[in-house]
Design an enzyme around this catalytic site. Structure first.
Site, PDB file in Angstrom:
ATOM      1  N   HIS A  86       0.938  -1.053   0.002  1.00  0.00           N
ATOM      2  CA  HIS A  86       0.073  -0.098  -0.038  1.00  0.00           C
ATOM      3  C   HIS A  86       0.900   1.021  -0.032  1.00  0.00           C
ATOM      4  O   HIS A  86       2.034   1.356   0.594  1.00  0.00           O
ATOM      5  CB  HIS A  86      -1.007   0.105   1.046  1.00  0.00           C
ATOM      6  CG  HIS A  86      -0.374   0.055   2.551  1.00  0.00           C
ATOM      7  ND1 HIS A  86      -0.234   1.139   3.189  1.00  0.00           N
ATOM      8  CD2 HIS A  86       0.074  -1.000   3.381  1.00  0.00           C
ATOM      9  CE1 HIS A  86       0.365   0.685   4.622  1.00  0.00           C
ATOM     10  NE2 HIS A  86       0.425  -0.415   4.429  1.00  0.00           N
ATOM     11  N   ASP A  88      -0.603   4.222   0.688  1.00  0.00           N
ATOM     12  CA  ASP A  88      -1.416   5.247   1.479  1.00  0.00           C
ATOM     13  C   ASP A  88      -0.489   5.200   2.929  1.00  0.00           C
ATOM     14  O   ASP A  88      -0.041   4.005   3.100  1.00  0.00           O
ATOM     15  CB  ASP A  88      -2.736   5.148   1.540  1.00  0.00           C
ATOM     16  CG  ASP A  88      -3.179   3.493   2.535  1.00  0.00           C
ATOM     17  OD1 ASP A  88      -2.500   2.746   2.133  1.00  0.00           O
ATOM     18  OD2 ASP A  88      -4.061   3.661   3.301  1.00  0.00           O
ATOM     19  N   GLU A 152      -5.172   0.945   2.502  1.00  0.00           N
ATOM     20  CA  GLU A 152      -4.965   0.020   3.516  1.00  0.00           C
ATOM     21  C   GLU A 152      -5.234   0.389   4.881  1.00  0.00           C
ATOM     22  O   GLU A 152      -5.820  -0.322   5.806  1.00  0.00           O
ATOM     23  CB  GLU A 152      -3.723  -0.725   3.151  1.00  0.00           C
ATOM     24  CG  GLU A 152      -3.460  -2.100   4.327  1.00  0.00           C
ATOM     25  CD  GLU A 152      -3.222  -1.698   5.682  1.00  0.00           C
ATOM     26  OE1 GLU A 152      -3.333  -2.903   6.410  1.00  0.00           O
ATOM     27  OE2 GLU A 152      -2.473  -0.663   5.948  1.00  0.00           O
ATOM     28  N   GLU A 153      -4.860   1.726   5.286  1.00  0.00           N
ATOM     29  CA  GLU A 153      -4.919   2.357   6.476  1.00  0.00           C
ATOM     30  C   GLU A 153      -6.091   2.578   6.904  1.00  0.00           C
ATOM     31  O   GLU A 153      -6.515   3.176   8.005  1.00  0.00           O
ATOM     32  CB  GLU A 153      -3.812   3.629   6.656  1.00  0.00           C
ATOM     33  CG  GLU A 153      -2.132   3.018   6.299  1.00  0.00           C
ATOM     34  CD  GLU A 153      -1.709   2.240   7.368  1.00  0.00           C
ATOM     35  OE1 GLU A 153      -2.470   1.734   8.183  1.00  0.00           O
ATOM     36  OE2 GLU A 153      -0.635   1.832   7.442  1.00  0.00           O
ATOM     37  N   ASP A 179       4.896  -6.052   4.316  1.00  0.00           N
ATOM     38  CA  ASP A 179       4.223  -5.069   5.239  1.00  0.00           C
ATOM     39  C   ASP A 179       4.110  -5.609   6.980  1.00  0.00           C
ATOM     40  O   ASP A 179       3.095  -5.291   7.424  1.00  0.00           O
ATOM     41  CB  ASP A 179       2.520  -4.914   4.647  1.00  0.00           C
ATOM     42  CG  ASP A 179       2.058  -3.769   5.008  1.00  0.00           C
ATOM     43  OD1 ASP A 179       2.673  -2.655   5.570  1.00  0.00           O
ATOM     44  OD2 ASP A 179       0.788  -3.644   5.001  1.00  0.00           O
ATOM     45  N   HIS A 426       3.064   4.148  12.529  1.00  0.00           N
ATOM     46  CA  HIS A 426       1.587   4.821  13.129  1.00  0.00           C
ATOM     47  C   HIS A 426       2.087   5.743  14.293  1.00  0.00           C
ATOM     48  O   HIS A 426       1.042   6.294  14.834  1.00  0.00           O
ATOM     49  CB  HIS A 426       0.726   3.909  13.362  1.00  0.00           C
ATOM     50  CG  HIS A 426      -0.031   2.876  12.610  1.00  0.00           C
ATOM     51  ND1 HIS A 426      -1.188   2.425  12.772  1.00  0.00           N
ATOM     52  CD2 HIS A 426       0.486   2.607  11.277  1.00  0.00           C
ATOM     53  CE1 HIS A 426      -1.400   1.593  11.654  1.00  0.00           C
ATOM     54  NE2 HIS A 426      -0.414   1.662  10.734  1.00  0.00           N
TER      55      HIS A 426
HETATM   56  N1  BES Z   1       1.351  -2.981   8.055  1.00  0.00           N
HETATM   57  C1  BES Z   1       0.373  -2.650   9.010  1.00  0.00           C
HETATM   58  C2  BES Z   1       0.224  -4.342   9.756  1.00  0.00           C
HETATM   59  C3  BES Z   1       0.967  -4.926  10.362  1.00  0.00           C
HETATM   60  C4  BES Z   1       2.062  -4.034  11.313  1.00  0.00           C
HETATM   61  C5  BES Z   1       1.151  -6.112  10.393  1.00  0.00           C
HETATM   62  C6  BES Z   1       3.246  -4.702  11.870  1.00  0.00           C
HETATM   63  C7  BES Z   1       2.107  -6.834  11.199  1.00  0.00           C
HETATM   64  C8  BES Z   1       2.935  -6.127  11.832  1.00  0.00           C
HETATM   65  C9  BES Z   1      -0.817  -2.070   8.400  1.00  0.00           C
HETATM   66  O1  BES Z   1      -0.619  -1.197   7.515  1.00  0.00           O
HETATM   67  C10 BES Z   1      -1.664  -1.601   9.480  1.00  0.00           C
HETATM   68  O2  BES Z   1      -1.309  -0.666  10.020  1.00  0.00           O
HETATM   69  N2  BES Z   1      -3.008  -1.993   9.252  1.00  0.00           N
HETATM   70  C11 BES Z   1      -3.840  -1.968  10.175  1.00  0.00           C
HETATM   71  C12 BES Z   1      -5.212  -2.421   9.612  1.00  0.00           C
HETATM   72  C13 BES Z   1      -6.438  -1.528  10.060  1.00  0.00           C
HETATM   73  C14 BES Z   1      -6.273   0.078   9.747  1.00  0.00           C
HETATM   74  C15 BES Z   1      -7.661  -1.928   9.395  1.00  0.00           C
HETATM   75  C16 BES Z   1      -3.771  -2.254  11.812  1.00  0.00           C
HETATM   76  O3  BES Z   1      -3.373  -3.262  11.882  1.00  0.00           O
HETATM   77  O4  BES Z   1      -4.022  -1.406  12.747  1.00  0.00           O
HETATM   78 MN    MN Z   2       1.023  -1.403   6.420  1.00  0.00          MN
HETATM   79 MN    MN Z   3      -0.386   0.548   8.965  1.00  0.00          MN
END
Ligand code: BES
Ligand code: MN
Ligand code: MN
Length: 455
Positions: A86, A88, A152-153, A179, A426
């Site tokens: 992603h 974004d 995605e975010e 990711d 984040h």
């Molecule tokens: N890349 C992350 C997810 C992630 C981070 C998985 C570290 C494993 C280890 C992804 O971009 C993310 O932040 N996903 C969100 C999903 C939500 C916005 C629906 C999350 O996990 O909070």
């Molecule tokens: Mn991610």
């Molecule tokens: Mn993320």
């Protein structure tokens, strides 16, 4: 492979410059203020795909932010890898806690600091550069399709439909994603599962206007007091979640699986020191690795209401709000869990306030096999470039679309992540180590090679 090594060595500064260019685009999907920047970032990714050697690349409009798709098909008889990532990013707030501008990337101590450096521009871009290396050295062993989304975010709300509308175009043998994180450069690892997610929003309304807390306090329910009490009751003294039925569909790990999971290196003192905490917290009876990897959770992400300005104000606010997300594990279903939450919250809400709970977005948890040809190819690729076998771990984060790759396209996913847990994704001062960026680019072509050879 020497040709790959040489190409990377000759072009590594340009690779980095190009990534910095992408990081300068504030492609924040959550904030409509950045809509044009998100679109500009999609265009930039498309240009990079073409430059890397894709036969075709396009920006596909959706009801939300666009999806970038490109492909290089060398022979229909060869296997096809579908790369997902992603472009974004999360909002940069609170901006004042950044030591340099979130969209003004700087390199310090061998690390790139910027929003999206790790999640996911830096990791997604490794695939584009790996593709360039294989294409330009005429060593691409298989077909490659690349799909980079812009939502995605914010829960990938429009990607499910894109998958359904494009099942033929997206036909592949495996999905490859960078990711996620690994333990460290010394302990490379591969996540073999992701938690699911379900979000809810709560509004508690009391009197029809803000009141003087002296004139009315003690006689009229304060929505903020009520909300805090309700939220506090969602965990018991052992850190278990009190929503009835919450754990009913959780598949417990076998003793053997728990043992394996806890073999991963974990230093509690380091962990506490890195986070600046005196002690850890969590569900009784589980280790930290289990708490983040295989147990469900419930967390407030925001709670607000009342006076937050300077000094004090003796007010009894008329309204209070909260945002909560729950991380889910197999076989919890987002819609079922949010329904249980709504039912429970309404049943414990006192009659003196009006409580509204609204379910939000969600995604299913996933477990990826550690004995599939694709996983074994990834493990062999890591072994080749790190000189060590990767440790299988379970990731605590969520990538909602992974479950849909399986449901809609019938595809399994390999989570070949090169981030670190302390990359501040984040958070302010997100970073990505240059070493991880370059190691990722070095490793990915080996995945293509070994995966193709496994056919
Ligand atoms: N890349 C992350 C997810 C992630 C981070 C998985 C570290 C494993 C280890 C992804 O971009 C993310 O932040 N996903 C969100 C999903 C939500 C916005 C629906 C999350 O996990 O909070
Ligand atoms: Mn991610
Ligand atoms: Mn993320």
């Amino acid at each position: 492979m020497q040709a790959w090594k040489d190409y990377q060595a000759e072009n590594k500064d340009r690779f980095l410059d190009e990534l910095l260019g992408l990081l300068r685009i504030p492609s924040v999907s959550a904030d409509s203020k950045y809509k044009a920047d998100v679109a500009r970032c999609a265009d930039a990714v498309k240009e990079h795909l073409l430059k890397a050697g894709c036969d075709t690349a396009e920006v596909c409009a959706t009801a939300g932010h666009p999806i970038v798709y490109g492909e290089k098909i060398i022979d229909a008889k060869l296997p096809t890898i579908l790369v997902y990532g992603h472009y974004d990013v999360q909002p940069a707030d609170p901006v004042n806690l950044w030591t340099s501008g979130p969209f003004d990337p700087v390199i310090k101590d061998g690390k790139i600091y910027a929003r999206g450096a790790c999640d996911d521009k830096g990791q997604m871009f490794m695939h584009i550069k790996a593709l360039e290396i294989m294409a330009k050295t005429n060593t691409l062993p298989c077909n490659v399709k690349v799909m980079i989304e812009g939502e995605e975010e914010v829960g990938s709300g429009n990607l499910g439909k894109f998958l359904e509308d494009n099942t033929e175009k997206l036909k592949a043998n495996v999905v490859l994603i960078s990711d996620t994180s690994m333990i460290s450069m010394e302990h490379p690892s591969i996540e073999s599962g992701l938690r699911g997610l379900t979000a809810v929003e709560i509004e508690v309304v009391g009197p029809n206007r803000d009141l003087h807390s002296g004139v009315y306090g003690g006689a009229v329910a304060n929505p903020l007091n009520m909300l805090c009490k309700l939220v506090a009751s969602l965990h018991d003294e052992n850190g278990h979640i009190t929503v009835p039925g919450f754990y009913d569909s959780v598949i417990d790990l076998t003793d053997e699986e728990r043992k394996t999971l806890n073999l991963a290196p974990f230093d509690l003192d380091e962990y506490k020191k890195d986070l600046g905490i005196n002690d850890i917290w969590g569900e009784k009876g589980y280790t930290t690795l289990e708490r983040t990897g295989v147990r469900p959770t419930l967390d407030l992400n925001g709670i607000w209401g009342g006076y937050q300005g300077e000094g004090s104000k003796t007010v009894l606010p008329s309204k209070a709000n909260a945002k909560i997300t729950m991380r889910l594990v197999p076989n919890q279903k987002p819609s079922e869990i949010s329904a249980l939450f709504v039912k429970h919250f309404n049943s414990v809400a006192p009659g003196c306030v009006k409580v509204t709970v609204t379910p939000g977005h969600g995604g299913d948890p996933v477990v990826t096999p550690t004995n599939s040809p694709a996983y074994l190819a990834a493990a062999k690729a890591i072994k080749t470039t790190f000189g060590k076998d990767p440790i299988p771990t379970r990731g605590g984060g969520s990538i909602p679309i992974v479950a849909l790759f399986e449901k809609t396209l019938g595809l399994k996913t390999v989570l070949l992540g090169f981030g670190l847990d302390n990359d501040n994704i984040h958070s302010p001062n997100e970073k990505y180590d240059l070493a991880n960026f370059y190691k990722g680019i070095e490793t990915i072509p080996y995945f293509h090679k070994y995966f193709t050879e496994s056919f």
